[in-house]
Design an enzyme around this catalytic site. Structure first.
Site, PDB file in Angstrom:
ATOM      1  N   ASN A 147       0.811  -1.050   0.067  1.00 34.31           N
ATOM      2  CA  ASN A 147       0.044   0.013   0.062  1.00 34.31           C
ATOM      3  C   ASN A 147       0.795   1.166   0.067  1.00 34.31           C
ATOM      4  O   ASN A 147       0.292   2.306  -0.584  1.00 34.31           O
ATOM      5  CB  ASN A 147      -0.836  -0.030   1.255  1.00 34.31           C
ATOM      6  CG  ASN A 147      -0.333   0.123   2.712  1.00 34.31           C
ATOM      7  OD1 ASN A 147       0.881  -0.768   2.700  1.00 34.31           O
ATOM      8  ND2 ASN A 147      -0.870   0.633   3.486  1.00 34.31           N
ATOM      9  N   GLU A 245       4.642  -3.993  11.938  1.00 34.68           N
ATOM     10  CA  GLU A 245       3.549  -3.099  11.984  1.00 34.68           C
ATOM     11  C   GLU A 245       2.326  -3.914  11.059  1.00 34.68           C
ATOM     12  O   GLU A 245       2.435  -3.989  10.258  1.00 34.68           O
ATOM     13  CB  GLU A 245       4.330  -1.655  11.193  1.00 34.68           C
ATOM     14  CG  GLU A 245       4.992  -0.693  11.967  1.00 34.68           C
ATOM     15  CD  GLU A 245       4.324  -0.373  13.156  1.00 34.68           C
ATOM     16  OE1 GLU A 245       3.175  -0.311  13.308  1.00 34.68           O
ATOM     17  OE2 GLU A 245       5.377   0.019  14.061  1.00 34.68           O
ATOM     18  N   CYS A 279      -3.070   1.324   6.843  1.00 30.25           N
ATOM     19  CA  CYS A 279      -3.299   0.918   8.360  1.00 30.25           C
ATOM     20  C   CYS A 279      -3.695   2.309   9.183  1.00 30.25           C
ATOM     21  O   CYS A 279      -4.328   1.821  10.255  1.00 30.25           O
ATOM     22  CB  CYS A 279      -1.947   0.236   8.773  1.00 30.25           C
ATOM     23  SG  CYS A 279      -0.431   1.276   8.751  1.00 30.25           S
ATOM     24  N   GLU A 457       8.993   2.528  14.357  1.00 30.15           N
ATOM     25  CA  GLU A 457       9.853   3.186  13.345  1.00 30.15           C
ATOM     26  C   GLU A 457      10.003   4.665  13.151  1.00 30.15           C
ATOM     27  O   GLU A 457       9.193   5.343  13.845  1.00 30.15           O
ATOM     28  CB  GLU A 457       8.958   2.708  12.069  1.00 30.15           C
ATOM     29  CG  GLU A 457       8.728   1.058  12.118  1.00 30.15           C
ATOM     30  CD  GLU A 457       8.120   0.735  10.719  1.00 30.15           C
ATOM     31  OE1 GLU A 457       7.014   0.689  10.389  1.00 30.15           O
ATOM     32  OE2 GLU A 457       8.958   0.366   9.917  1.00 30.15           O
TER      33      GLU A 457
HETATM   34  C1  UN1 Z   1       0.277   7.284   6.349  1.00 33.30           C
HETATM   35  O1  UN1 Z   1      -0.642   7.046   6.663  1.00 33.30           O
HETATM   36  O2  UN1 Z   1       0.800   8.210   6.452  1.00 33.30           O
HETATM   37  O3  UN1 Z   1       0.963   0.721   6.259  1.00 33.30           O
HETATM   38  C2  UN1 Z   1       1.367   6.020   6.632  1.00 33.30           C
HETATM   39  C3  UN1 Z   1       0.265   1.787   6.539  1.00 33.30           C
HETATM   40  C4  UN1 Z   1       1.158   2.498   7.400  1.00 33.30           C
HETATM   41  C5  UN1 Z   1       1.522   3.783   6.828  1.00 33.30           C
HETATM   42  C6  UN1 Z   1       0.604   4.976   6.779  1.00 33.30           C
HETATM   43  N1  UN1 Z   1       2.220   1.582   7.777  1.00 33.30           N
HETATM   44  O4  UN1 Z   1      -0.705   2.165   5.937  1.00 33.30           O
END
Ligand code: UN1
Length: 476
Positions: A147, A245, A279, A457
């Protein structure tokens, strides 16, 4: 065919996979080599051999390499953004924005390479001094999701290299084009051969090798909870350092005193931009009774006005879903929501456009109960649920009633409630009157509960995972 990068050389495979544009499934991005388990092992061997030399490199060498990578990414943000949007399906401005973020991350960690510091303390024993220093971990295995196919690899690879580790990078299966473009840039940055390796292929094959090989000292993973659990189990088997994550079911609380336009804007951005495939997306909009009707009506208006289309077309607000599998999952949850008795206010329809693609109109479910599966399980698509709350305390309780704990948002003009929420939201990140998605690149990122495991992170906190601490006692 575009190949793997192992020990400073490009290596082909007998097997290849085609990457497809989700905005137009007739458009192939390219053919990418698929690594065998033996090739993944070769990449680990290369990284293992290169790690000691890179660990001895000067901070200046590391900063220069990262700065070169960052500069090229930033200079090429338009064409890399176009590639990203073609392959993953987020809109072109989102694609260019993500590439810019990736470039900035490399620039940031170029500086961090120079700023790594330790401590010097007096011992409790006379004549003894103590030094606390940080050393590289060794070989880092990086398993990234689809993503954010440039930014997430960047925020793992950049700190890994900045702090003197060697890297084996396994991208998600559906975005090899972005990974290859990034690897190609890194391959020209002057790193010693083997310091950075790219192996594309299936999780069950390439990922498995990274998890099980004892020479991989640390594994950084972003992806689903189910896969994350397998990564954690494998790491525990051989006591490897691990950072996960995973999902989110992020709440966005809207109180009676909120600025409704700001709240609707935060909700639409968090729930639907990047096609809801983040996420950090707000998929639970928890709204206080006094403002519920007004909020729902404005949300419906805004959502109906969003233009769903080809990611590269000017004026598109929401691109396609990234893959056929993800689209099937989103549609499955739209059906589940209706079966559970939530009211589908708008969207949730698969629609066609000029080109054949995975187009889905953003769905809003209202009058939901937090017990419903659509409010408990991560959907990872443009599907928002609206849950009514009696008052602030009820809203806070609902927002914490989830197995996840990545981000939590609140829209309110009350200092009292905002301060209380900041303190009591069980999440790694709290957003006040800003969307839950779309985070900065220079501060810690991560969550609690089933959302994350291990060190944070990003930002200066990234050193926690990508280095190991040594305490030295020196007498005399
Ligand atoms: C964001 O929303 O700017 O996998 C980053 C994901 C997260 C990163 C989101 N680790 O959506």
């Amino acid at each position: 065919m575009k190949n793997h990068y192992i020990a400073g050389q490009w290596h082909d495979s007998t097997e290849a996979a085609i990457s497809i544009n989700p905005s137009d499934t007739n458009d192939a991005i390219g053919h990418y080599a698929q690594a065998s388990a033996a090739q993944a092992t070769e990449a680990i061997t290369a990284a293992h051999a290169a790690a000691p030399e890179w660990a001895r490199s000067t901070p200046q060498q590391r900063a220069d390499a990262l700065d070169r990578i960052g500069s090229e990414i930033l200079a090429r943000r338009e064409d890399l953004g176009r590639l990203l949007s073609s392959e993953e399906g987020k809109t072109l401005p989102e694609g260019i924005g993500e590439v810019t973020r990736a470039g900035n991350i490399f620039k940031y960690f170029a500086g961090e390479a120079l700023r790594l510091r330790g401590d010097k303390l007096a011992s409790v024993r006379p004549g003894v001094e103590i030094e606390v220093t940080r050393e590289p971990v060794g070989v880092v295995g990086i398993i990234a999701p689809w993503n954010f196919p440039m930014a997430i690899p960047a925020w793992k690879i950049a700190p890994a290299l900045a702090f003197g580790n060697a890297v084996v990078f396994k991208p998600a299966e559906i975005v090899p084009g972005c990974a290859w473009a990034l690897a190609e840039i890194i391959s020209r940055a002057g790193l010693p051969p083997g310091t950075f390796n790219l192996v594309m292929g299936r999780g069950a094959e390439v990922g498995r090798v990274l998890l099980d090989d004892r020479r991989v000292d640390a594994i950084s993973f972003t992806g689903s909870v189910a896969t994350g659990r397998r990564v954690a189990q494998a790491a525990a088997q051989r006591m490897a350092k691990v950072q996960l994550e995973m999902g989110g079911k992020n709440p966005m609380v809207v109180l009676n005193d909120a600025d409704i336009d700001i709240a609707v804007d935060c909700a639409v951005q968090s729930a639907f931009f990047s096609t809801g495939q983040r996420c950090t997306a707000s998929s639970r909009l928890i709204v206080e009774e006094g403002v519920y009707a007004a909020f729902v009506s404005k949300l419906q208006q805004r959502t109906a006005g969003l233009r769903i289309g080809h990611a590269l077309e000017a004026g598109t607000d929401i691109g396609p879903v990234a893959s056929a599998e993800q689209l099937a999952q989103d549609l499955r949850y739209v059906a589940i929501g209706q079966e559970e008795g939530a009211r589908l206010l708008c969207g949730g329809d698969q629609v066609s456009r000029k080109a054949p693609g995975y187009y889905l109109t953003p769905a809003v479910f209202v009058d939901c109960s937090n017990e419903m599966r659509i409010c408990r399980e991560e959907i990872f698509g443009p599907v928002a649920t609206v849950i009514p709350a009696r008052d602030y305390e009820h809203a806070l309780a609902l927002s914490n009633d989830t197995e996840f704990g990545l981000a939590a948002g609140i829209c309110s003009t009350s200092l009292k409630y905002v301060q209380h929420f900041k303190r009591h939201a069980q999440a790694g990140m709290v957003m006040v009157n800003v969307p839950t998605a779309g985070v900065d690149y220079h501060v810690p990122f991560g969550g609690r509960k089933a959302s994350s495991l291990g060190a944070r992170e990003q930002g200066s906190y990234a050193a926690e995972f990508y280095t190991t601490v040594k305490t030295a006692y020196i007498a005399g």
